[in-house]
Write an enzyme that holds these catalytic residues in place. Sequence first.
Site, PDB file in Angstrom:
ATOM      1  N   ASP A  70       0.870  -1.304   0.055  1.00 44.50           N
ATOM      2  CA  ASP A  70       0.087  -0.124   0.111  1.00 44.50           C
ATOM      3  C   ASP A  70       0.725   1.203   0.068  1.00 44.50           C
ATOM      4  OD1 ASP A  70      -2.299   1.495   0.110  1.00 44.50           O
ATOM      5  OD2 ASP A  70      -3.115   0.589   1.569  1.00 44.50           O
ATOM      6  N   ASP A  98     -10.642   1.888  -3.124  1.00 43.15           N
ATOM      7  CA  ASP A  98     -10.949   1.687  -1.668  1.00 43.15           C
ATOM      8  C   ASP A  98     -12.620   1.807  -1.751  1.00 43.15           C
ATOM      9  OD1 ASP A  98      -8.670   1.473  -0.564  1.00 43.15           O
ATOM     10  OD2 ASP A  98      -8.348   3.430   0.359  1.00 43.15           O
ATOM     11  N   ASN A 105      -0.192   5.395   0.773  1.00 43.38           N
ATOM     12  CA  ASN A 105      -1.656   6.246   1.392  1.00 43.38           C
ATOM     13  C   ASN A 105      -1.396   7.597   1.259  1.00 43.38           C
ATOM     14  OD1 ASN A 105      -3.736   4.390   1.534  1.00 43.38           O
ATOM     15  ND2 ASN A 105      -2.350   3.322   3.150  1.00 43.38           N
TER      16      ASN A 105
END
Length: 730
Positions: free
Chosen positions: A479, A549, A481
């Site tokens: 990931d 998401d 972010n």
Amino acid sequence: MQISFEPTQGIFHLQNKQMSYVIQLIHQAYPAHVYWGRPIRPGQLGTIIQYQERCSFHPNPIVEDRSLTFDTLPQEYPAYGTSDYREPAYQVALPNGSTITELVYENHRIIPGKPALEGLPATYVESDDEAQTLELELVDKLIGLRVFLSYTIFKDHAAITRSVRFVNEGSASLKLLRAYSASVDFEHGDFDLLQLSGAWVRERDIVRRPLAPGTLTVESRRGSSSHQHNPFVALLSKDAGEDHGDVYGFSLVYSGNFAAHAEVGPYGTARVSMGINSFDFSWLLESGQQFQTPEAVMVYSSEGLGNMSRSYHKLYRTRLSRGEFRDRVRPVLVNNWEATYFQFNADKIESIAKAGKELGIELFVLDDGWFGKRDSDNSSLGDWVVDKAKLPNGLEDLVARVNDLGLEFGLWFEPEMVSPDSDLYRKHPDWCLHVPDRRRTEGRQQLILDFSRADVCEEITAMIRRILQSAPITYIKWDMNRNMTEIGSAALPPERQRETAHRYMLGLYGVLEKLTTEFPHILFESCSGGGGRFDPGMLHYMPQTWTSDNSDAISRLKIQYGTSIVYPISSMGAHVSAVPNHQVHRNTSLEMRGDVAMSGNFGYELDLTVFTDEEKEIVKKQIADYKQLRPLVQFGDMYRLLSPFEGNETAWMIVSEDKSQAMVAYFRVLAEANAATKTLRLKGLNPEFDYQIAGIPGEYPGDHLLYAGLPVAGLHGDFQSKIWLLERKQ
């Protein structure tokens, strides 16, 4: 497939069954773009470019030829400053402060196969007979700059790839201010531009707008390819649609800042250029050094967007993605994030895994919160050690417990980030991207590690390696972010600070190359707040990406439809999540959520332990159905039927390569009172075959399904879906 050279007229002809691409050396010195489109015979290629003497506001670089001006010549790699006033493909700052260069053809090579790009992801071939590569060698002798333009044409793909390599053979240092990967001039600008744009949790909306005099730009300045704009544009003829018309696609194999320009000049011509964004970029090219640009993949289709998409899908699935999982079906998984967020322990995780096993799940993925002191998003990124408060017996024990249930085990990482509240940051505060004496802007209470530094890359690689060696982990969700701010490096001198963002990408690619090579049995999935780095560069190392998401079924219709313009279904992570949905708070049926997610790498993102008996039976059937379907879904050809951007309905279908199987998916958002009857005309089937449709008696001729259609009936209420499975009658 062939690349030919006709020396008298200086014509290079790149050709396969789907297209021709023609270059001509003007005055045996300046590479000009002649043609790109349907295959054409050699004939009179040298007469295609038309010349006309213009007014004095279009200067002539060769005094004796007043019909030649770079301002109207369709150039292959244009510069600024020597009579071309349009968007340049490159720009170099010289020691004397000027930026005037002039590249002249010196040599060329035609190479079997496709050479790799050093340090960068790219498409590839598995044997030299799959492609040919033309390398044009240009030189500016005054400053000792040598530039290699690389063109690869594939035998079985409607694609040409382009990249550029700069070599400084002079005695003085040069500074690259712009280094695009490709530039293509078109004889007219009567096109629409298509781009994929949006924001977090609503990625890759399809935006189509006409070209007009001036420049349209699609770009990212965020340090990643971004949620906001994908590194892709296409030019569409005015009549182009899903199944007809000329389409020219441009896709950049890069995960950082990019720019794509489409400029219409004063005489109606168009120029498309693409590459690393020149905004806040420069590269000091010292004597004897070289610089390699990323690769641009250019696809031509004479049969609309659908055919262009399928060309990208096949190329990216088979000759961009790599590794053991390229050709393997992907496991059905459950991820605990929306089930538990940070609040879990080993027993809770085991209970979800146990429930998953009973339903047919094959892989459990432990998301954020397993390391350091990570009870919220305000700490511990960079401290890649197991949190013994949550997992007192360590990761090895939890993995063993999940494995004993018959499931594989996956793990979430965010390796490029560091929390200010972490042992790593306290020990190495200079390891993040930062600028001296300026604040360090946080996003999600975290900073970005400086992957332009070899020591940072080595330490993070070692941390991850230790975790991956500690237990039989078979899946990694990688990931990222936040986007970059204060882009600077403590390890670079002042004159190289604007190299930081690109050096970061080179460092990241180096880390991914090491880890994916060392752990070939691990399926890596890319993520950046969902789809914030869904690009071809990441697909080279990780064959799938968490698409968004936002896992709401209705939102996903647009997200997955838009993503399919360039990217294959095998690259899309698609999960069933709880309702009300955590992003948009919408309620949709478990059946519809499953139907949408089946058009991707299937999984669940919720607490399986709270299912009712009825829900368990629905999920068991979904998983069993998907296991039967996934070779078709992940490796078939996708045909888009109805666009969610154009109405209340969405439909697509996936057809096996031999046309013997198909899955048709239809979705309706809102019900309509006293609605008209609906028939869905299918695509991609063999009109000569007869098909059986699961659950429907009788046989359906392929030509009937293609031209008369398949009736849609029996749907009541909002948020409805239906899937048909077709099989050729033997």
